[in-house]
Design a protein around this motif. Structure first.
Motif, PDB file in Angstrom:
ATOM      1  N   ASP A 170      47.647  30.736  36.041  1.00 24.57           N
ATOM      2  CA  ASP A 170      47.485  31.081  34.618  1.00 24.57           C
ATOM      3  C   ASP A 170      48.507  31.977  34.079  1.00 24.57           C
ATOM      4  O   ASP A 170      49.401  32.534  34.768  1.00 24.57           O
ATOM      5  CB  ASP A 170      46.025  31.565  34.289  1.00 24.57           C
ATOM      6  CG  ASP A 170      45.953  33.067  34.342  1.00 24.57           C
ATOM      7  OD1 ASP A 170      46.902  33.608  34.963  1.00 24.57           O
ATOM      8  OD2 ASP A 170      44.652  33.852  33.953  1.00 24.57           O
ATOM      9  N   PRO A 171      48.465  32.410  32.771  1.00 23.46           N
ATOM     10  CA  PRO A 171      49.688  33.451  32.152  1.00 23.46           C
ATOM     11  C   PRO A 171      49.937  34.915  32.752  1.00 23.46           C
ATOM     12  O   PRO A 171      50.748  35.426  32.486  1.00 23.46           O
ATOM     13  CB  PRO A 171      49.501  33.261  30.827  1.00 23.46           C
ATOM     14  CG  PRO A 171      48.755  32.121  30.339  1.00 23.46           C
ATOM     15  CD  PRO A 171      47.937  31.933  31.587  1.00 23.46           C
ATOM     16  N   ALA A 230      60.265  28.593  28.419  1.00 23.70           N
ATOM     17  CA  ALA A 230      59.272  29.143  27.607  1.00 23.70           C
ATOM     18  C   ALA A 230      59.822  29.306  26.408  1.00 23.70           C
ATOM     19  O   ALA A 230      59.073  29.319  25.283  1.00 23.70           O
ATOM     20  CB  ALA A 230      59.073  30.531  28.234  1.00 23.70           C
ATOM     21  N   GLY A 258      54.602  34.382  30.349  1.00 24.45           N
ATOM     22  CA  GLY A 258      53.316  34.222  29.732  1.00 24.45           C
ATOM     23  C   GLY A 258      52.749  32.730  29.393  1.00 24.45           C
ATOM     24  O   GLY A 258      52.365  32.386  28.309  1.00 24.45           O
ATOM     25  N   LEU A 259      53.034  31.795  30.561  1.00 24.29           N
ATOM     26  CA  LEU A 259      52.535  30.472  30.574  1.00 24.29           C
ATOM     27  C   LEU A 259      51.886  30.175  31.763  1.00 24.29           C
ATOM     28  O   LEU A 259      51.886  30.613  32.618  1.00 24.29           O
ATOM     29  CB  LEU A 259      53.629  29.783  30.105  1.00 24.29           C
ATOM     30  CG  LEU A 259      55.137  29.771  30.871  1.00 24.29           C
ATOM     31  CD1 LEU A 259      55.019  29.500  32.309  1.00 24.29           C
ATOM     32  CD2 LEU A 259      56.063  28.805  30.042  1.00 24.29           C
ATOM     33  N   TYR A 260      51.250  28.820  31.512  1.00 23.07           N
ATOM     34  CA  TYR A 260      50.900  28.245  32.968  1.00 23.07           C
ATOM     35  C   TYR A 260      51.993  27.683  33.688  1.00 23.07           C
ATOM     36  O   TYR A 260      52.711  26.989  32.985  1.00 23.07           O
ATOM     37  CB  TYR A 260      49.595  27.256  32.227  1.00 23.07           C
ATOM     38  CG  TYR A 260      48.655  27.681  31.875  1.00 23.07           C
ATOM     39  CD1 TYR A 260      47.368  27.887  32.485  1.00 23.07           C
ATOM     40  CD2 TYR A 260      48.285  28.173  30.450  1.00 23.07           C
ATOM     41  CE1 TYR A 260      46.023  28.463  32.025  1.00 23.07           C
ATOM     42  CE2 TYR A 260      47.234  28.572  29.831  1.00 23.07           C
ATOM     43  CZ  TYR A 260      45.916  28.746  30.907  1.00 23.07           C
ATOM     44  OH  TYR A 260      44.839  29.249  30.263  1.00 23.07           O
ATOM     45  N   THR A 318      53.829  25.563  26.869  1.00 25.33           N
ATOM     46  CA  THR A 318      52.572  26.121  27.102  1.00 25.33           C
ATOM     47  C   THR A 318      52.278  25.954  28.652  1.00 25.33           C
ATOM     48  O   THR A 318      51.815  26.927  29.275  1.00 25.33           O
ATOM     49  CB  THR A 318      51.395  25.147  26.616  1.00 25.33           C
ATOM     50  OG1 THR A 318      51.569  25.395  25.095  1.00 25.33           O
ATOM     51  CG2 THR A 318      50.119  26.090  26.778  1.00 25.33           C
ATOM     52  N   ARG A 342      50.374  37.408  25.786  1.00 21.04           N
ATOM     53  CA  ARG A 342      51.653  37.760  25.193  1.00 21.04           C
ATOM     54  C   ARG A 342      51.568  38.852  24.171  1.00 21.04           C
ATOM     55  O   ARG A 342      52.573  39.476  23.952  1.00 21.04           O
ATOM     56  CB  ARG A 342      52.281  36.779  24.513  1.00 21.04           C
ATOM     57  CG  ARG A 342      52.824  35.671  25.537  1.00 21.04           C
ATOM     58  CD  ARG A 342      53.432  34.384  24.791  1.00 21.04           C
ATOM     59  NE  ARG A 342      53.982  33.517  25.878  1.00 21.04           N
ATOM     60  CZ  ARG A 342      54.680  32.487  25.465  1.00 21.04           C
ATOM     61  NH1 ARG A 342      54.872  32.261  24.262  1.00 21.04           N
ATOM     62  NH2 ARG A 342      55.244  31.422  26.310  1.00 21.04           N
ATOM     63  N   ARG A 352      44.965  31.381  25.302  1.00 23.35           N
ATOM     64  CA  ARG A 352      45.421  32.588  26.505  1.00 23.35           C
ATOM     65  C   ARG A 352      46.716  33.155  26.211  1.00 23.35           C
ATOM     66  O   ARG A 352      46.907  34.254  26.559  1.00 23.35           O
ATOM     67  CB  ARG A 352      44.961  32.070  27.830  1.00 23.35           C
ATOM     68  CG  ARG A 352      45.200  32.889  28.814  1.00 23.35           C
ATOM     69  CD  ARG A 352      43.981  32.946  29.805  1.00 23.35           C
ATOM     70  NE  ARG A 352      44.200  33.731  30.827  1.00 23.35           N
ATOM     71  CZ  ARG A 352      44.152  35.118  30.961  1.00 23.35           C
ATOM     72  NH1 ARG A 352      43.771  35.884  29.925  1.00 23.35           N
ATOM     73  NH2 ARG A 352      44.505  35.803  32.085  1.00 23.35           N
ATOM     74  N   LEU A 353      47.562  32.080  26.090  1.00 22.39           N
ATOM     75  CA  LEU A 353      49.112  32.525  25.759  1.00 22.39           C
ATOM     76  C   LEU A 353      49.174  33.576  24.907  1.00 22.39           C
ATOM     77  O   LEU A 353      49.524  34.638  25.044  1.00 22.39           O
ATOM     78  CB  LEU A 353      49.933  31.565  25.500  1.00 22.39           C
ATOM     79  CG  LEU A 353      50.468  30.648  26.657  1.00 22.39           C
ATOM     80  CD1 LEU A 353      49.174  29.801  27.318  1.00 22.39           C
ATOM     81  CD2 LEU A 353      51.623  29.631  26.072  1.00 22.39           C
ATOM     82  N   GLU A 354      48.424  33.376  23.618  1.00 21.03           N
ATOM     83  CA  GLU A 354      48.670  34.489  22.793  1.00 21.03           C
ATOM     84  C   GLU A 354      47.967  36.055  23.099  1.00 21.03           C
ATOM     85  O   GLU A 354      48.695  36.886  22.813  1.00 21.03           O
ATOM     86  CB  GLU A 354      47.693  33.796  21.294  1.00 21.03           C
ATOM     87  CG  GLU A 354      48.019  34.633  20.104  1.00 21.03           C
ATOM     88  CD  GLU A 354      49.256  34.449  19.479  1.00 21.03           C
ATOM     89  OE1 GLU A 354      49.522  35.645  18.994  1.00 21.03           O
ATOM     90  OE2 GLU A 354      49.706  33.549  19.484  1.00 21.03           O
TER      91      GLU A 354
END
Length: 298
Positions: free
Chosen positions: A244-245, A169, A212-214, A174, A274, A269-271
């Motif tokens: 998913d995150p 990460a 916070g990632l896939y 991602t 997080r 979605r990460l943004e």
């Protein structure tokens, strides 16, 4: 980080004794995944053969393939080029005489090698005698650049270690892939099987949440008998999945069926996750020096 969504394809398959048949079937499933829209496709750990680490046998080192002349990589390079996909290709790497790794190569959509990871954590358990075969990796926890953003791949036993997921990460991944060969010992399944599989899923979902990632885990299926014990063997439990995150399972395969599993990744979605769960912001990097020690003895 690109914000364009893209589609993962996980190939959950059984593995037979003939390497050519496994390569042909893997190529078939890659083409199927590509036809359904997959752009980054991952195969299971050591998919070229049955899981040979159930016994220690020096003759099995003959299965290893050099990076620059690997039949497995040549085959996957051809299908990646034909389907215009990125293919995460596990293989048994011969680095030098007496020096072997459990590795993953990233093949790009032109059929070129774009990256290499060597399994860092090597198990040694009944029917999983990997320390006999594999030297621990020396490339670190790497991330690969693709048109879809950065991705990373660890391998199987690496799944249980939060440090590897964290470092992937921190390198900007991602998606974190885990090509896998994991299953039940027949005599343990009734008593411990449900808990073992649940722990396997839970720890990886935890990596997705904490970082916070896939996370995408791809396993093989089928019973592979022990070559040394009539009562032994391994029943691989499939159950490939994408989380998913927030750790939500967005795709999951059955335990016993060959499956091409698809899932859409939305980097934006990460943004979002997080910003609301800012674990990377709140890490106390000034207080973690103990993590580089084996144990904190008093």
């Amino acid at each position: 980080m690109t914000s364009r969504p893209f589609t993962l394809g996980l190939v959950q398959m059984r593995c037979v004794a003939d390497r050519t048949e496994n390569l042909d079937r893997a190529a078939h499933f890659i083409r199927e995944a590509a036809q359904q829209g997959a752009q980054v496709i991952c195969l299971p750990e050591l998919f070229q053969s049955p899981y040979f680490c159930q016994r220690e046998d020096t003759a099995l080192f003959d299965r290893a393939e050099p990076l620059d002349d690997s039949p497995s990589l040549h085959a996957m390079q051809a299908v990646a080029r034909a389907t215009k996909t990125y293919v995460i290709t596990p293989f048994f790497e011969r680095r030098a005489a007496g020096l072997y790794h459990n590795s993953v190569a990233l093949v790009d959509d032109h059929g070129e090698l774009r990256g290499l990871y060597r399994k860092m954590h090597i198990p040694d358990d009944p029917a999983y005698y990997e320390k006999f075969y594999f030297t621990p990796g020396d490339l670190g926890f790497v991330a690969f650049d693709t048109p879809y953003g950065r991705i990373a791949s660890l391998i199987c036993w690496d799944q249980w270690f939060p440090e590897g997921a964290r470092l992937a990460a921190l390198r900007g991944a991602t998606v974190l892939f885990y090509p896998t060969a994991i299953g039940w010992h027949p005599y343990e399944k009734e008593t411990h099987g449900a808990a073992q599989r649940d722990a396997w899923r839970t720890v990886q979902r935890g990596h997705a949440i904490a970082n916070g990632l896939y996370v995408a885990a791809v396993n093989r299926i089928g019973f592979e008998p022990s070559p040394i014990d009539d009562q032994g063997g391994l029943e691989f439990w499939g159950s490939s999945f994408v989380a998913d995150p927030q750790g939500i399972l967005i795709a999951e395969a059955p335990t016993d069926t060959e499956t091409v599993l698809l899932a859409e990744v939305t980097p934006a979605r990460l943004e979002d996750v997080r910003r609301n769960w800012p674990f990377l912001r709140d890490r106390r990097i000034d207080a973690y020096d103990g993590l580089t020690r084996r144990f904190l003895d008093t």
